[in-house]
Design a protein around this motif. Structure first.
Motif, PDB file in Angstrom:
ATOM      1  N   GLU A  11       0.824  -1.206   0.000  1.00 53.47           N
ATOM      2  CA  GLU A  11       0.000   0.000   0.000  1.00 53.47           C
ATOM      3  C   GLU A  11       0.863   1.262   0.000  1.00 53.47           C
ATOM      4  O   GLU A  11       0.530   2.255  -0.658  1.00 53.47           O
ATOM      5  CB  GLU A  11      -0.928   0.002   1.219  1.00 53.47           C
ATOM      6  CG  GLU A  11      -1.859   1.197   1.277  1.00 53.47           C
ATOM      7  CD  GLU A  11      -2.843   1.129   2.435  1.00 53.47           C
ATOM      8  OE1 GLU A  11      -3.890   1.792   2.348  1.00 53.47           O
ATOM      9  OE2 GLU A  11      -2.565   0.409   3.422  1.00 53.47           O
ATOM     10  N   GLY A  27     -12.986  -3.394   6.796  1.00 55.90           N
ATOM     11  CA  GLY A  27     -12.256  -2.738   5.732  1.00 55.90           C
ATOM     12  C   GLY A  27     -10.931  -2.143   6.141  1.00 55.90           C
ATOM     13  O   GLY A  27     -10.403  -1.257   5.467  1.00 55.90           O
ATOM     14  N   PRO A  82      -9.396  -0.018   2.460  1.00 55.58           N
ATOM     15  CA  PRO A  82     -10.332  -1.062   2.017  1.00 55.58           C
ATOM     16  C   PRO A  82      -9.882  -1.785   0.756  1.00 55.58           C
ATOM     17  O   PRO A  82     -10.068  -3.005   0.636  1.00 55.58           O
ATOM     18  CB  PRO A  82     -11.635  -0.282   1.782  1.00 55.58           C
ATOM     19  CG  PRO A  82     -11.521   0.919   2.665  1.00 55.58           C
ATOM     20  CD  PRO A  82     -10.077   1.274   2.688  1.00 55.58           C
ATOM     21  N   ASP A  83      -9.284  -1.075  -0.191  1.00 53.54           N
ATOM     22  CA  ASP A  83      -8.830  -1.723  -1.424  1.00 53.54           C
ATOM     23  C   ASP A  83      -7.740  -2.751  -1.148  1.00 53.54           C
ATOM     24  O   ASP A  83      -7.642  -3.773  -1.847  1.00 53.54           O
ATOM     25  CB  ASP A  83      -8.305  -0.685  -2.414  1.00 53.54           C
ATOM     26  CG  ASP A  83      -9.412   0.169  -3.007  1.00 53.54           C
ATOM     27  OD1 ASP A  83     -10.594  -0.189  -2.839  1.00 53.54           O
ATOM     28  OD2 ASP A  83      -9.097   1.203  -3.631  1.00 53.54           O
ATOM     29  N   VAL A 132      -7.376  -4.370   1.830  1.00 52.33           N
ATOM     30  CA  VAL A 132      -8.031  -5.510   2.479  1.00 52.33           C
ATOM     31  C   VAL A 132      -8.626  -6.414   1.417  1.00 52.33           C
ATOM     32  O   VAL A 132      -8.545  -7.641   1.496  1.00 52.33           O
ATOM     33  CB  VAL A 132      -9.110  -5.038   3.477  1.00 52.33           C
ATOM     34  CG1 VAL A 132      -9.895  -6.230   4.030  1.00 52.33           C
ATOM     35  CG2 VAL A 132      -8.488  -4.242   4.612  1.00 52.33           C
ATOM     36  N   GLU A 133      -9.212  -5.794   0.387  1.00 47.19           N
ATOM     37  CA  GLU A 133      -9.768  -6.571  -0.731  1.00 47.19           C
ATOM     38  C   GLU A 133      -8.668  -7.377  -1.424  1.00 47.19           C
ATOM     39  O   GLU A 133      -8.856  -8.555  -1.751  1.00 47.19           O
ATOM     40  CB  GLU A 133     -10.442  -5.631  -1.729  1.00 47.19           C
ATOM     41  CG  GLU A 133     -11.250  -6.328  -2.801  1.00 47.19           C
ATOM     42  CD  GLU A 133     -12.517  -6.968  -2.257  1.00 47.19           C
ATOM     43  OE1 GLU A 133     -12.968  -7.969  -2.853  1.00 47.19           O
ATOM     44  OE2 GLU A 133     -13.041  -6.500  -1.222  1.00 47.19           O
ATOM     45  N   LEU A 134      -7.520  -6.766  -1.629  1.00 50.95           N
ATOM     46  CA  LEU A 134      -6.385  -7.476  -2.220  1.00 50.95           C
ATOM     47  C   LEU A 134      -5.971  -8.650  -1.351  1.00 50.95           C
ATOM     48  O   LEU A 134      -5.709  -9.757  -1.842  1.00 50.95           O
ATOM     49  CB  LEU A 134      -5.213  -6.504  -2.395  1.00 50.95           C
ATOM     50  CG  LEU A 134      -3.886  -7.099  -2.882  1.00 50.95           C
ATOM     51  CD1 LEU A 134      -4.015  -7.599  -4.315  1.00 50.95           C
ATOM     52  CD2 LEU A 134      -2.767  -6.073  -2.763  1.00 50.95           C
ATOM     53  N   LEU A 190      -7.762 -10.388   0.747  1.00 56.23           N
ATOM     54  CA  LEU A 190      -8.759 -11.438   0.940  1.00 56.23           C
ATOM     55  C   LEU A 190      -9.450 -11.890  -0.343  1.00 56.23           C
ATOM     56  O   LEU A 190     -10.413 -12.660  -0.292  1.00 56.23           O
ATOM     57  CB  LEU A 190      -9.826 -10.955   1.942  1.00 56.23           C
ATOM     58  CG  LEU A 190      -9.307 -10.585   3.337  1.00 56.23           C
ATOM     59  CD1 LEU A 190     -10.463 -10.132   4.230  1.00 56.23           C
ATOM     60  CD2 LEU A 190      -8.562 -11.744   3.974  1.00 56.23           C
ATOM     61  N   THR A 191      -8.978 -11.441  -1.486  1.00 56.19           N
ATOM     62  CA  THR A 191      -9.522 -11.935  -2.748  1.00 56.19           C
ATOM     63  C   THR A 191      -8.872 -13.282  -3.071  1.00 56.19           C
ATOM     64  O   THR A 191      -7.655 -13.403  -3.001  1.00 56.19           O
ATOM     65  CB  THR A 191      -9.253 -10.937  -3.882  1.00 56.19           C
ATOM     66  OG1 THR A 191      -9.966  -9.722  -3.609  1.00 56.19           O
ATOM     67  CG2 THR A 191      -9.714 -11.494  -5.228  1.00 56.19           C
ATOM     68  N   GLY A 242     -16.378 -16.992   0.456  1.00 53.95           N
ATOM     69  CA  GLY A 242     -15.286 -16.041   0.602  1.00 53.95           C
ATOM     70  C   GLY A 242     -14.758 -15.965   2.023  1.00 53.95           C
ATOM     71  O   GLY A 242     -14.161 -14.953   2.405  1.00 53.95           O
ATOM     72  N   ARG A 277     -16.784 -12.560   5.404  1.00 53.89           N
ATOM     73  CA  ARG A 277     -17.286 -11.236   5.032  1.00 53.89           C
ATOM     74  C   ARG A 277     -18.725 -11.287   4.532  1.00 53.89           C
ATOM     75  O   ARG A 277     -19.449 -10.296   4.613  1.00 53.89           O
ATOM     76  CB  ARG A 277     -16.376 -10.625   3.965  1.00 53.89           C
ATOM     77  CG  ARG A 277     -15.005 -10.251   4.523  1.00 53.89           C
ATOM     78  CD  ARG A 277     -14.226  -9.382   3.555  1.00 53.89           C
ATOM     79  NE  ARG A 277     -13.874 -10.112   2.348  1.00 53.89           N
ATOM     80  CZ  ARG A 277     -13.407  -9.523   1.243  1.00 53.89           C
ATOM     81  NH1 ARG A 277     -13.261  -8.224   1.210  1.00 53.89           N
ATOM     82  NH2 ARG A 277     -13.085 -10.254   0.187  1.00 53.89           N
ATOM     83  N   ASP A 334     -20.461 -11.214   7.911  1.00 52.47           N
ATOM     84  CA  ASP A 334     -19.863 -10.323   8.913  1.00 52.47           C
ATOM     85  C   ASP A 334     -19.622 -11.043  10.237  1.00 52.47           C
ATOM     86  O   ASP A 334     -19.763 -10.462  11.308  1.00 52.47           O
ATOM     87  CB  ASP A 334     -20.749  -9.092   9.131  1.00 52.47           C
ATOM     88  CG  ASP A 334     -19.963  -7.903   9.659  1.00 52.47           C
ATOM     89  OD1 ASP A 334     -18.739  -7.849   9.429  1.00 52.47           O
ATOM     90  OD2 ASP A 334     -20.578  -7.028  10.306  1.00 52.47           O
TER      91      ASP A 334
END
Length: 391
Positions: free
Chosen positions: A125, A296, A307-308, A310-312, A314-315, A336, A352, A355
């Motif tokens: 990041e 996030g 958040p982006d 975290v998406e990376l 956990l994708t 997921g 996710r 939650d």
């Protein structure tokens, strides 16, 4: 479905910071109390009898910012040693045993890898680390990895081709261990999955090289301190749940009964701070870690990732995190869900889609290691999944 970020049955709406965890009830968390009651009873049963699944255990589950259940069972210290002739633990007198509590720290073993992964994504990041950069760009002295063009992404996804482990504990000094790691070449096909402790070990060296700081400092300053995870740190940790009477031939070193020092032999040989093992933590601290990722990257006023990123993280296939693994996530897998297990008996799962989060910590290697039995982990996760569905 989960409540929108910033609103919850357990939190105030309109908060500028992500809600902190609060003790609640299953009903306030939107979870079925019957299923969670069965979860607690089943975890307690795992710690009873002459040959229990674990001497002791802690289970914590919640949804949103609500901790719906937090229970301890059994013993943090039950045995004085292991008797190989009878294949049983040498029981301490009842007065000398240490009961398990919700606040008992555990040797996290491979759950440590998740913190190493987050530390790596923090550098991605910040632009100091390239996810598809070659390890040799940062560690040219690691000639084998450089020659085979191993990448950071491959380390984070266990697709480097490196073997599962090396006997670094057999070397008498740090120079010998480091030279062995530097010379290690991939034995598998790059891009093919092969779970390996060497991946986070190399990643640790990358992070330490580019930042000039030790992994313990990176995790403390970048994750645990801002999140208020005061019980999470590398050892020693004197009050931790006991692990193994570590002796050959079932172990790789002669160390006796372990409590508060890292169980993993390589992590011990490396001084207790390693990318693949070495952290100690409690269920409540790990719940904060889970909640932060589910929100996030934020917890209270602190943000450890955007958040982006975290998406990376956990994708699928996940960076450091295992994704949708039914063998330990049970019926939580498939939407997921992300998490990891540890050899000492630890586990966390966050989902996710609903939650929700689950932490199951147990000292399954006390008084000695056994062939892994992941059925109790999967069963616990299934209870949490059904607790959501029932509501």
């Amino acid at each position: 479905m989960p409540s929108p970020q910033g609103t919850s049955r357990c939190g105030r709406s309109g908060e500028l910071s992500a809600p902190r965890l609060r003790d609640g009830t299953p009903e306030r968390a939107g979870l079925d109390p019957g299923e969670l009651g069965r979860l607690v009873r089943e975890v307690r049963a795992l710690t009873t009898g002459e040959r229990p699944w674990a001497a002791g255990a802690v289970v914590l589950a919640g949804r949103g910012p609500c901790v719906a259940v937090a229970e301890a069972a059994g013993w943090a210290v039950r045995y004085a040693a292991y008797d190989p002739e009878s294949d049983t633990g040498v029981e301490l007198p009842p007065a000398a045993r240490v009961p398990m509590t919700v606040e008992t720290p555990f040797d996290l073993a491979s759950v440590t890898k998740l913190f190493t992964a987050v530390a790596a994504v923090q550098q991605i990041e910040r632009g100091t680390l390239g996810i598809d950069a070659e390890v040799g760009a940062y560690l040219p002295d690691f000639r084998a990895a450089a020659r085979h063009r191993v990448t950071v992404r491959q380390l984070l996804t266990h697709t480097s081709g490196l073997r599962p482990e090396l006997p670094l504990y057999d070397y008498d000094d740090d120079t010998g261990r480091l030279n062995r790691l530097r010379a290690e070449v991939p034995v598998g096909v790059p891009g093919t999955y092969c779970y390996s402790d060497l991946n986070p070990l190399l990643l640790q060296h990358v992070l330490e090289r580019i930042t000039g700081r030790g992994l313990d400092v990176l995790i403390r300053d970048g994750i645990t301190r801002p999140l208020g995870m005061t019980a999470t740190h590398f050892g020693p940790c004197p009050g931790a749940a006991a692990t193994e009477d570590q002796r050959r031939p079932w172990a790789k070193m002669e160390r006796g009964l372990l409590r508060g020092v890292v169980h993993d032999e390589n992590a011990f040989a490396l001084g207790g701070v390693a990318g693949h093992a070495g952290l100690f933590s409690t269920a409540r601290d790990l719940a904060v870690f889970c909640r932060t990722l589910l929100a996030g990257g934020s917890y209270g006023p602190a943000r450890i990732l955007g958040p982006d990123f975290v998406e990376l993280l956990l994708t699928p296939p996940g960076l450091g995190f295992a994704m949708d693994q039914e063998w330990f996530m049970g019926e939580l897998a498939g939407r997921g869900a992300a998490g990891h297990t540890g050899f000492t008996g630890t586990m966390l799962v966050l989902d996710r889609a609903t939650d929700t989060f689950l932490i199951l910590l147990a000292n399954t290697v006390h008084p000695r290691r056994r062939p892994p039995n992941n059925a109790p982990r999967a069963a616990a996760a299934t209870r949490v999944s059904r607790a959501v569905q029932a509501r």
